[in-house]
Motif scaffolding. Structure first.
Motif, PDB file in Angstrom:
ATOM      1  N   ARG A  71     -42.607  50.271  43.000  1.00  0.00           N
ATOM      2  CA  ARG A  71     -42.198  51.676  43.074  1.00  0.00           C
ATOM      3  C   ARG A  71     -41.914  52.029  44.526  1.00  0.00           C
ATOM      4  NH1 ARG A  71     -46.806  55.143  41.390  1.00  0.00           N
ATOM      5  NH2 ARG A  71     -45.265  56.768  41.011  1.00  0.00           N
ATOM      6  N   TYR A  72     -40.803  52.718  44.736  1.00  0.00           N
ATOM      7  CA  TYR A  72     -40.392  53.050  46.103  1.00  0.00           C
ATOM      8  C   TYR A  72     -39.930  54.502  46.177  1.00  0.00           C
ATOM      9  CZ  TYR A  72     -40.794  48.062  46.665  1.00  0.00           C
ATOM     10  OH  TYR A  72     -41.301  46.784  46.703  1.00  0.00           O
ATOM     11  N   SER A  73     -39.329  54.815  47.285  1.00  0.00           N
ATOM     12  CA  SER A  73     -38.943  56.179  47.572  1.00  0.00           C
ATOM     13  C   SER A  73     -37.516  56.186  48.086  1.00  0.00           C
ATOM     14  CB  SER A  73     -39.904  56.733  48.636  1.00  0.00           C
ATOM     15  OG  SER A  73     -39.533  58.017  49.047  1.00  0.00           O
ATOM     16  N   LEU A  74     -36.757  57.213  47.729  1.00  0.00           N
ATOM     17  CA  LEU A  74     -35.403  57.379  48.237  1.00  0.00           C
ATOM     18  C   LEU A  74     -35.268  58.792  48.790  1.00  0.00           C
ATOM     19  CD1 LEU A  74     -32.549  55.970  48.398  1.00  0.00           C
ATOM     20  CD2 LEU A  74     -31.972  57.319  46.360  1.00  0.00           C
ATOM     21  N   TRP A  75     -34.961  58.873  50.075  1.00  0.00           N
ATOM     22  CA  TRP A  75     -34.684  60.147  50.728  1.00  0.00           C
ATOM     23  C   TRP A  75     -33.167  60.310  50.816  1.00  0.00           C
ATOM     24  CZ3 TRP A  75     -38.637  63.423  51.746  1.00  0.00           C
ATOM     25  CH2 TRP A  75     -39.929  62.886  51.811  1.00  0.00           C
ATOM     26  N   PHE A  76     -32.690  61.505  50.561  1.00  0.00           N
ATOM     27  CA  PHE A  76     -31.241  61.734  50.581  1.00  0.00           C
ATOM     28  C   PHE A  76     -30.983  63.197  50.953  1.00  0.00           C
ATOM     29  CE2 PHE A  76     -32.938  62.480  46.363  1.00  0.00           C
ATOM     30  CZ  PHE A  76     -32.352  63.672  45.966  1.00  0.00           C
ATOM     31  N   GLY A  77     -29.706  63.559  51.084  1.00  0.00           N
ATOM     32  CA  GLY A  77     -29.370  64.946  51.420  1.00  0.00           C
ATOM     33  C   GLY A  77     -29.923  65.375  52.752  1.00  0.00           C
ATOM     34  N   ASP A  78     -29.722  64.519  53.787  1.00  0.00           N
ATOM     35  CA  ASP A  78     -30.233  64.808  55.136  1.00  0.00           C
ATOM     36  C   ASP A  78     -31.749  64.972  55.155  1.00  0.00           C
ATOM     37  OD1 ASP A  78     -27.686  64.755  56.309  1.00  0.00           O
ATOM     38  OD2 ASP A  78     -27.319  66.845  55.768  1.00  0.00           O
ATOM     39  N   GLY A  79     -32.420  64.166  54.336  1.00  0.00           N
ATOM     40  CA  GLY A  79     -33.877  64.171  54.322  1.00  0.00           C
ATOM     41  C   GLY A  79     -34.504  65.277  53.513  1.00  0.00           C
ATOM     42  N   LYS A  80     -33.688  66.131  52.894  1.00  0.00           N
ATOM     43  CA  LYS A  80     -34.233  67.244  52.110  1.00  0.00           C
ATOM     44  C   LYS A  80     -34.477  66.863  50.656  1.00  0.00           C
ATOM     45  CE  LYS A  80     -31.918  70.606  55.106  1.00  0.00           C
ATOM     46  NZ  LYS A  80     -30.861  71.663  55.198  1.00  0.00           N
ATOM     47  N   GLY A  81     -33.801  65.816  50.201  1.00  0.00           N
ATOM     48  CA  GLY A  81     -33.984  65.360  48.836  1.00  0.00           C
ATOM     49  C   GLY A  81     -34.889  64.144  48.778  1.00  0.00           C
ATOM     50  N   HIS A  82     -35.677  64.030  47.709  1.00  0.00           N
ATOM     51  CA  HIS A  82     -36.579  62.888  47.564  1.00  0.00           C
ATOM     52  C   HIS A  82     -36.731  62.515  46.104  1.00  0.00           C
ATOM     53  CE1 HIS A  82     -40.501  60.808  47.120  1.00  0.00           C
ATOM     54  NE2 HIS A  82     -40.132  60.244  48.238  1.00  0.00           N
ATOM     55  N   ALA A  83     -36.707  61.214  45.833  1.00  0.00           N
ATOM     56  CA  ALA A  83     -36.924  60.712  44.478  1.00  0.00           C
ATOM     57  C   ALA A  83     -37.830  59.490  44.520  1.00  0.00           C
ATOM     58  CB  ALA A  83     -35.592  60.347  43.819  1.00  0.00           C
ATOM     59  N   CYS A  84     -38.629  59.331  43.471  1.00  0.00           N
ATOM     60  CA  CYS A  84     -39.459  58.131  43.316  1.00  0.00           C
ATOM     61  C   CYS A  84     -38.688  57.157  42.432  1.00  0.00           C
ATOM     62  CB  CYS A  84     -40.798  58.493  42.693  1.00  0.00           C
ATOM     63  SG  CYS A  84     -41.875  57.060  42.429  1.00  0.00           S
ATOM     64  N   ILE A  85     -38.458  55.958  42.946  1.00  0.00           N
ATOM     65  CA  ILE A  85     -37.654  54.953  42.256  1.00  0.00           C
ATOM     66  C   ILE A  85     -38.567  53.865  41.702  1.00  0.00           C
ATOM     67  CG2 ILE A  85     -35.701  53.379  42.431  1.00  0.00           C
ATOM     68  CD1 ILE A  85     -35.032  56.346  42.983  1.00  0.00           C
ATOM     69  N   ASP A 109     -30.487  67.300  44.824  1.00  0.00           N
ATOM     70  CA  ASP A 109     -29.610  66.928  43.701  1.00  0.00           C
ATOM     71  C   ASP A 109     -29.259  65.449  43.833  1.00  0.00           C
ATOM     72  OD1 ASP A 109     -27.753  66.655  41.718  1.00  0.00           O
ATOM     73  OD2 ASP A 109     -26.380  68.207  42.445  1.00  0.00           O
ATOM     74  N   LEU A 110     -30.046  64.599  43.192  1.00  0.00           N
ATOM     75  CA  LEU A 110     -29.848  63.160  43.308  1.00  0.00           C
ATOM     76  C   LEU A 110     -28.484  62.738  42.773  1.00  0.00           C
ATOM     77  CD1 LEU A 110     -30.971  60.373  44.049  1.00  0.00           C
ATOM     78  CD2 LEU A 110     -32.022  60.278  41.776  1.00  0.00           C
ATOM     79  N   GLN A 111     -28.017  63.391  41.725  1.00  0.00           N
ATOM     80  CA  GLN A 111     -26.764  62.971  41.103  1.00  0.00           C
ATOM     81  C   GLN A 111     -25.548  63.264  41.995  1.00  0.00           C
ATOM     82  OE1 GLN A 111     -27.366  64.883  37.189  1.00  0.00           O
ATOM     83  NE2 GLN A 111     -27.456  62.804  36.348  1.00  0.00           N
ATOM     84  N   ALA A 112     -25.730  64.116  42.991  1.00  0.00           N
ATOM     85  CA  ALA A 112     -24.640  64.405  43.922  1.00  0.00           C
ATOM     86  C   ALA A 112     -24.731  63.556  45.183  1.00  0.00           C
ATOM     87  CB  ALA A 112     -24.647  65.888  44.297  1.00  0.00           C
ATOM     88  N   ALA A 113     -25.801  62.797  45.321  1.00  0.00           N
ATOM     89  CA  ALA A 113     -26.009  62.020  46.548  1.00  0.00           C
ATOM     90  C   ALA A 113     -25.155  60.756  46.555  1.00  0.00           C
ATOM     91  CB  ALA A 113     -27.481  61.648  46.679  1.00  0.00           C
ATOM     92  N   THR A 114     -24.660  60.402  47.716  1.00  0.00           N
ATOM     93  CA  THR A 114     -23.853  59.187  47.865  1.00  0.00           C
ATOM     94  C   THR A 114     -24.534  58.131  48.732  1.00  0.00           C
ATOM     95  OG1 THR A 114     -22.687  60.167  49.758  1.00  0.00           O
ATOM     96  CG2 THR A 114     -21.697  60.467  47.581  1.00  0.00           C
ATOM     97  N   ALA A 115     -25.575  58.521  49.450  1.00  0.00           N
ATOM     98  CA  ALA A 115     -26.284  57.579  50.312  1.00  0.00           C
ATOM     99  C   ALA A 115     -27.698  58.103  50.533  1.00  0.00           C
ATOM    100  CB  ALA A 115     -25.565  57.407  51.646  1.00  0.00           C
ATOM    101  N   GLY A 116     -28.579  57.194  50.937  1.00  0.00           N
ATOM    102  CA  GLY A 116     -29.960  57.605  51.166  1.00  0.00           C
ATOM    103  C   GLY A 116     -30.702  56.612  52.041  1.00  0.00           C
ATOM    104  N   ILE A 117     -32.002  56.828  52.149  1.00  0.00           N
ATOM    105  CA  ILE A 117     -32.885  55.976  52.948  1.00  0.00           C
ATOM    106  C   ILE A 117     -33.993  55.455  52.040  1.00  0.00           C
ATOM    107  CG2 ILE A 117     -34.507  55.909  54.872  1.00  0.00           C
ATOM    108  CD1 ILE A 117     -32.915  58.268  56.086  1.00  0.00           C
ATOM    109  N   TRP A 118     -34.151  54.152  51.995  1.00  0.00           N
ATOM    110  CA  TRP A 118     -35.183  53.501  51.179  1.00  0.00           C
ATOM    111  C   TRP A 118     -36.496  53.522  51.946  1.00  0.00           C
ATOM    112  CZ3 TRP A 118     -34.594  52.193  46.259  1.00  0.00           C
ATOM    113  CH2 TRP A 118     -35.456  51.275  45.663  1.00  0.00           C
ATOM    114  N   SER A 119     -37.574  53.909  51.291  1.00  0.00           N
ATOM    115  CA  SER A 119     -38.862  53.939  51.983  1.00  0.00           C
ATOM    116  C   SER A 119     -39.985  53.670  50.997  1.00  0.00           C
ATOM    117  CB  SER A 119     -39.075  55.288  52.684  1.00  0.00           C
ATOM    118  OG  SER A 119     -39.658  56.235  51.818  1.00  0.00           O
ATOM    119  N   GLY A 120     -41.208  53.661  51.516  1.00  0.00           N
ATOM    120  CA  GLY A 120     -42.354  53.345  50.680  1.00  0.00           C
ATOM    121  C   GLY A 120     -43.184  54.540  50.277  1.00  0.00           C
TER     122      GLY A 120
END
Length: 391
Positions: A71-85, A109-120
């Motif tokens: 299980r990991y983390s994805l930050w997106f939307g200039d760091g304002k969006g976050h999802a658990c992957i 809004d993850l569905q609008a994101a085109t790029a992100g940062i993978w983290s733990g």
């Protein structure tokens, strides 16, 4: 008449080479100590879609990190969006794509994101743990550092031992939430702390990292807070830089006799080797990296680094200082960690087999041991904590 011209050209070339080397070393030194407020979102998101069973899935660029189990983390939307992957669902090697389960979207809004940062991180907010907690403030130099205090689970016998959790460089205290559930199940009260220059606690007077040399004082403030709240014994959980801070606190704290154990996740045990290794991985010649380290340790070069106080890297070299360690220590470290090489932890453990246990994890990346194998991580911590002196 030609000889003076040749000598002059050589002198000019030498001066230019020296200037370039100095500039490279200065840039390296400043990169080490100047907190970064932004990170580039460099992981391409191919698509986010709903599966037939109603679950949300994400297709990502395939890399060793995005293919890793767990299980990991994805930050997106200039760091304002976050999802658990979550788990890998499918992999398309020909398209260099991997599809994973989206366990939770915390913000954005993850569905609008085109790029992100993978983290733990896995958790971006304390309420996601489902454990009772409260916001508390810890008096530190320059003001008050926010922290989260977690009570043990109701099913656990309450212990007078507290766990203090310190995150790594460039991170936030949410990154240390991963260690709370196992501590809570064992009856420990947890305090997840912030420290100077992490963007949550008050900054230092120079707004520079000191690689644990001074940050540990904020851990000491948290220790005092815990003791004042009734803690009789303490276990320090330190992630990366937090590991270096935990070792320094165990060595220097006015309450060191209360610190019964250290749980260190991918700790920085030797900054000189770690930073030189990082520089080499980025293509920086070792000589330039070493020169940069010399600048960090020089009072005369503080005008370059912006430090109010030079950094004594030898005092932060816990491999050389292994004999000074007096506290039982568990190290959890990935074998393919390019940021803090596991070889340093191996040398440290070999020097102190009486106190240091090392558990290796087969995972790429830094501080992702819990993410890749939560069961192994938590069972290792459980065995270690149960081996420590009882209340």
């Amino acid at each position: 008449m030609k000889a003076p011209k040749v000598l002059g050209s050589l002198a000019l070339a030498a001066a230019c080479a020296f200037s370039m080397a100095f500039l490279g070393a200065a840039y390296f030194a400043r990169r080490v100590v100047v907190p970064s407020t932004t990170r580039r979102e460099d992981l391409f998101i191919r698509q986010v879609f709903s599966a037939e069973d109603g679950s949300l899935r994400i297709e990502l660029q395939s890399t060793p990190l995005t293919r890793a189990p767990g299980r990991y983390s994805l930050w997106f939307g200039d760091g304002k969006g976050h999802a658990c992957i979550g788990a890998v669902i499918a992999e398309d090697t020909s398209a260099e794509a991997v599809t994973r389960l989206v366990e939770r979207v915390d913000s954005g809004d993850l569905q609008a994101a085109t790029a992100g940062i993978w983290s733990g991180y896995a958790y971006s907010k304390p309420e996601q743990l489902g454990l009772p907690f409260e916001d508390v403030g810890i008096p530190v130099d320059g003001g008050v550092a926010p922290a989260w205090k977690f009570a043990p689970t109701a099913a656990s016998p309450v212990s007078s031992t507290w766990a203090l959790h310190a995150h790594g460089m460039g991170g936030k205290r949410a990154g240390a939430l991963r260690g709370v559930p196992v501590a809570s199940r064992l009856g420990l009260t947890s305090l997840v702390v912030s420290f100077r220059n992490d963007g949550e606690a008050p900054p230092s007077n120079d707004s520079r990292y000191s690689l644990g040399q001074n940050e540990w004082k904020d851990v000491e403030a948290a220790i005092k807070f815990a003791v004042d709240q009734g803690a009789e014994r303490l276990v320090l959980f330190g992630w990366s830089l937090g590991g270096s801070m935990a070792l320094r606190a165990a060595n220097l704290s006015a309450h060191s006799h209360r610190i019964i154990g250290l749980v260190l996740v991918a700790p920085v045990l030797d900054w000189a080797e770690t930073l030189t290794s990082n520089g080499s991985a980025s293509g920086l010649p070792k000589a330039i990296a070493r020169a940069g380290l010399s600048l960090l340790g020089s009072n005369a070069a503080r005008w370059v680094t912006g430090l109010k106080q030079s950094i004594d890297l030898s005092a932060l070299d816990w491999v050389t200082r292994a004999g000074d360690v007096k506290t039982p220590t568990l190290i959890l470290h990935g074998i393919d960690d390019k940021s803090t090489p596991v070889a340093v932890s191996e040398r440290f453990a070999e020097l102190r087999p009486d106190l240091v246990q090392l558990v290796r994890f087969d995972v790429p990346g830094h501080s992702l041991e819990w993410n890749a194998d939560t069961e192994k991580w938590e069972s290792s911590v459980t065995r270690f904590l149960k081996s420590l002196p009882a209340d």
